[in-house]
Scaffold this motif. Structure first.
Motif, PDB file in Angstrom:
ATOM      1  N   ASP A 221      34.262  62.567  44.748  1.00 32.33           N
ATOM      2  CA  ASP A 221      35.605  63.142  44.892  1.00 32.33           C
ATOM      3  C   ASP A 221      36.639  62.038  45.145  1.00 32.33           C
ATOM      4  N   GLU A 222      36.288  61.038  45.943  1.00 36.25           N
ATOM      5  CA  GLU A 222      37.201  59.915  46.165  1.00 36.25           C
ATOM      6  C   GLU A 222      37.399  59.112  44.885  1.00 36.25           C
ATOM      7  N   MET A 223      36.366  58.965  44.090  1.00 38.01           N
ATOM      8  CA  MET A 223      36.502  58.285  42.802  1.00 38.01           C
ATOM      9  C   MET A 223      37.428  59.062  41.885  1.00 38.01           C
ATOM     10  N   SER A 224      37.310  60.387  41.902  1.00 31.76           N
ATOM     11  CA  SER A 224      38.208  61.219  41.096  1.00 31.76           C
ATOM     12  C   SER A 224      39.649  61.082  41.554  1.00 31.76           C
ATOM     13  N   ALA A 225      39.867  60.965  42.877  1.00 31.50           N
ATOM     14  CA  ALA A 225      41.228  60.816  43.381  1.00 31.50           C
ATOM     15  C   ALA A 225      41.799  59.443  43.049  1.00 31.50           C
ATOM     16  N   ARG A 226      40.958  58.413  43.014  1.00 30.15           N
ATOM     17  CA  ARG A 226      41.442  57.070  42.682  1.00 30.15           C
ATOM     18  C   ARG A 226      41.757  56.920  41.202  1.00 30.15           C
ATOM     19  N   SER A 227      41.022  57.613  40.373  1.00 31.46           N
ATOM     20  CA  SER A 227      41.150  57.388  38.932  1.00 31.46           C
ATOM     21  C   SER A 227      42.434  58.012  38.400  1.00 31.46           C
ATOM     22  N   GLY A 228      42.999  57.344  37.404  1.00 27.83           N
ATOM     23  CA  GLY A 228      44.163  57.895  36.717  1.00 27.83           C
ATOM     24  C   GLY A 228      43.825  58.496  35.381  1.00 27.83           C
ATOM     25  N   LEU A 229      42.536  58.598  35.048  1.00 29.66           N
ATOM     26  CA  LEU A 229      42.083  59.138  33.765  1.00 29.66           C
ATOM     27  C   LEU A 229      41.488  60.519  33.979  1.00 29.66           C
ATOM     28  N   ALA A 230      41.886  61.436  33.127  1.00 32.85           N
ATOM     29  CA  ALA A 230      41.345  62.795  33.224  1.00 32.85           C
ATOM     30  C   ALA A 230      39.856  62.818  32.917  1.00 32.85           C
ATOM     31  N   VAL A 231      39.410  61.928  32.032  1.00 35.30           N
ATOM     32  CA  VAL A 231      37.995  61.888  31.664  1.00 35.30           C
ATOM     33  C   VAL A 231      37.139  61.491  32.863  1.00 35.30           C
ATOM     34  N   VAL A 232      37.552  60.458  33.572  1.00 35.17           N
ATOM     35  CA  VAL A 232      36.799  60.007  34.745  1.00 35.17           C
ATOM     36  C   VAL A 232      36.871  61.049  35.861  1.00 35.17           C
ATOM     37  N   SER A 233      38.009  61.709  35.994  1.00 40.75           N
ATOM     38  CA  SER A 233      38.124  62.756  37.011  1.00 40.75           C
ATOM     39  C   SER A 233      37.170  63.909  36.714  1.00 40.75           C
ATOM     40  N   ARG A 234      37.106  64.325  35.438  1.00 37.19           N
ATOM     41  CA  ARG A 234      36.164  65.397  35.075  1.00 37.19           C
ATOM     42  C   ARG A 234      34.727  64.940  35.279  1.00 37.19           C
ATOM     43  N   PHE A 235      34.446  63.676  34.965  1.00 39.25           N
ATOM     44  CA  PHE A 235      33.096  63.153  35.168  1.00 39.25           C
ATOM     45  C   PHE A 235      32.717  63.187  36.648  1.00 39.25           C
ATOM     46  N   ALA A 236      33.603  62.706  37.514  1.00 44.09           N
ATOM     47  CA  ALA A 236      33.302  62.691  38.942  1.00 44.09           C
ATOM     48  C   ALA A 236      33.166  64.103  39.499  1.00 44.09           C
TER      49      ALA A 236
END
Length: 308
Positions: A221-236
């Motif tokens: 969840d913290e990785m999703s919050a740090r990322s600016g990419l929707a793909v990485v957020s969906r992955f996390a």
């Protein structure tokens, strides 16, 4: 002694005295938070405080306090520390907002120096142009400050492009490791040790948080919050949900890798369609006139030979 040499020597003496006075004032007015904060390990260091010097050399000791003061002045003028901190995290830089502001000041001073050297030569021969040249040097300083901020945005874009390129491969490796019977943490450890790149560095950060006691769902969840990419957020988010609810993780990773590949294919096709018009520019303005000249030039020469 010429007036120009006298002015340069006087300016150097004045700058040296100014640096000494600023250093003495900064040493006397050190905030108590800066003195106490290194001994308080449980509290995070505020981004507004000056960064500790990497090495205690003479250059850092002399020019560090003025640069930090100038960085705080740039921060007060420009603001937007939250956006800058967010972009620094997305770019993967190991600096804070205060250090970034100091880098902006350094870039501005470089631009000011590049503009001041020819401006000083021109002002020595034409003193009436001193004011416009001084304004030009100020514009060069501001341009250097803004150029560093644009460079930060370019670093963010370049890192995100690299993450998008690495994502399908890393996701497939994770899916294969999980399908082989390994736990999510063991699969992460195997992929991080066998790969390199920006996405691998992000996963290594997640793995470090998990090994220090952070739940894996919270780490992702913290990785999703740090990322600016929707793909990485969906992955996390997908990994966190799969681990929390027990859904098949390998299927989720395979599906996300396929989606990213399909999105990359569509983006490539759209880029090619947009570049099609640009590809016609050399054909219309270079190849076509050459063909016309080669086609009509022999006939024109023949007419000149026939017609008296």
């Amino acid at each position: 002694m010429t007036p120009l040499l006298g002015g340069l020597l006087g300016g150097a003496l004045g700058a040296g005295l100014w640096l000494v006075v600023v250093a003495l004032l900064d040493a006397r007015r050190t905030p108590i938070a800066v003195r106490v904060l290194p001994y308080v390990r449980d509290l995070p260091r505020p981004a507004s405080l000056p960064a500790p010097p990497a090495s205690s050399n003479a250059f850092a000791g002399v020019f560090g306090p003025p640069l930090q003061a100038a960085g705080r002045a740039v921060e007060r003028v420009m603001g937007g520390s939250t956006s800058v901190r967010r972009r620094i995290e997305r770019a993967g830089l190991e600096i804070d907002v205060a250090q970034f502001r100091v880098e902006q000041v350094v870039w501005g001073l470089v631009g000011f120096t590049l503009a001041a050297v020819p401006s000083g030569l021109v002002a020595a021969t034409s003193p009436e142009r001193s004011v416009p040249l001084l304004v030009f040097c100020g514009i060069a300083f501001v341009s250097g400050v803004l150029l560093r901020e644009n460079r930060l945005s370019a670093q963010v874009a370049a890192r995100e492009r690299q993450i998008l390129q690495e994502f399908p491969t890393v996701a497939e490796l994770l899916a294969l490791a999980v399908a082989a019977g390994e736990s999510p943490v063991a699969a992460l450890d195997r992929v991080v040790r066998r790969s390199s790149g920006e996405l691998s560095a992000e996963l290594a950060r997640v793995l470090a948080h998990v090994r220090t006691g952070t739940p894996i769902t919270r780490a992702f969840d913290e990785m999703s919050a740090r990322s600016g990419l929707a793909v990485v957020s969906r992955f996390a988010e997908g990994v966190a949900v799969a681990v929390e609810r027990g859904t098949p993780l390998s299927d989720v990773l395979h599906a996300q890798a396929g989606d990213v590949r399909e999105a990359s294919r569509r983006a490539l096709i759209e880029t090619g369609a947009r570049r099609e018009v640009l590809m016609m520019v050399p054909v219309v303005f270079l190849v076509l006139p050459t063909v016309v000249v080669f086609a009509f030039w022999p006939g024109l020469v023949g007419l000149r030979l026939v017609v008296p």
